[in-house]
Each structure stands twice: as structure tokens, then as C-alpha cells.
Design an enzyme around this catalytic site. Sequence first.
Site, PDB file in Angstrom:
ATOM      1  N   ASP A 186       0.832  -1.201   0.000  1.00 43.12           N
ATOM      2  CA  ASP A 186       0.000   0.000   0.000  1.00 43.12           C
ATOM      3  C   ASP A 186       0.871   1.257   0.000  1.00 43.12           C
ATOM      4  O   ASP A 186       1.809   1.369   0.781  1.00 43.12           O
ATOM      5  CB  ASP A 186      -0.908  -0.012   1.230  1.00 43.12           C
ATOM      6  CG  ASP A 186      -2.066   0.959   1.146  1.00 43.12           C
ATOM      7  OD1 ASP A 186      -1.954   1.976   0.440  1.00 43.12           O
ATOM      8  OD2 ASP A 186      -3.086   0.695   1.811  1.00 43.12           O
ATOM      9  N   HIS A 243      -0.538   4.536   0.143  1.00 44.46           N
ATOM     10  CA  HIS A 243      -1.365   5.680   0.547  1.00 44.46           C
ATOM     11  C   HIS A 243      -0.724   6.388   1.733  1.00 44.46           C
ATOM     12  O   HIS A 243      -0.630   5.826   2.815  1.00 44.46           O
ATOM     13  CB  HIS A 243      -2.779   5.215   0.905  1.00 44.46           C
ATOM     14  CG  HIS A 243      -3.548   4.732  -0.266  1.00 44.46           C
ATOM     15  ND1 HIS A 243      -3.527   3.415  -0.670  1.00 44.46           N
ATOM     16  CD2 HIS A 243      -4.348   5.390  -1.136  1.00 44.46           C
ATOM     17  CE1 HIS A 243      -4.294   3.270  -1.733  1.00 44.46           C
ATOM     18  NE2 HIS A 243      -4.799   4.463  -2.042  1.00 44.46           N
TER      19      HIS A 243
END
Length: 144
Positions: free
Chosen positions: A13, A15
Site C-alpha cells: 500500500d 497511501h
Amino acid sequence: MAATVTLGVIGSDAHVVGITILEQALSAAGFEVHNLGVQTSQEEFAESAATHDADAVLVSSLYGHAEQDCRGFHETLQEAGVDTVTYIGGNLAVGQSDFEETRRTFRDMGFDRVFDSETSPEEAIRALEMDCAHSERDTERVTA
């Protein structure tokens, strides 16, 4: 003495916005924050938590694959000698329709607190303050 937290985004991930906001809010609330950034391995979380004697480990995931990224996470912490409160939050499952089911999944995996993507930093901070205060009382009891 300020509580110390290790914070990062697990797995593949990338983000970053959520942990940046959380880092700023935690720092403003008086926590010592070690932000590992994005695409963090389980081993990096464990190493940081052990090195900094973290009072809590906060895992973030927004791309929906946290369950696979977190398999074996608590065993990795244990192998590194880390015994601390663990939090996870974000958009943890693809197509998640019932967050309580998702919460149960991550609680069963060993996480002490599980938050959805709508959780405010203030709510997480209140929980951390309570958990860290409880942990300090337990330590005092053991060493007294």
C-alpha cells in the site's frame, strides 16, 4: 514521559495522506512518533517498535488487502521481542460491507483496536491515551 508509537502503511500500500495526518495529530497530542512511511514490511514495524521501545504499533492500510498483509504480524512482533498494543485502521477489506465482521477478523488476528476509514485522529488518540495509561499502571504494579 511521552508515549512512543510506531506508525506506518503495511505491505504494498502506497497511501500516505492518512498516516501524515495521523502523525501530525499524534505529535501535537504529545506522542513521540516514528513514522515508517508507506510500503512497510512486518519486519520493519517489528524492528522499529523494538528499537524505540514503542508503547503502541499503528498499522494503516487503505487499498483493501490488509488481511493478507497482516497474516503473521503478531508472530513477527513476538519474534522481535515486541509486546505492545497494536492498532490497525483504514479501508481494510475490498468490498467491505459489514465493518463489524472486518473488525472481528482483525481482532482474531491479534489487533487490540480496529478502526474503519472514517475514524477521526482524535478518536484514535483518545484510545491510545487510555491504552498507554493502562499499560503504565500495569508496569507500575509489576515493578512495585
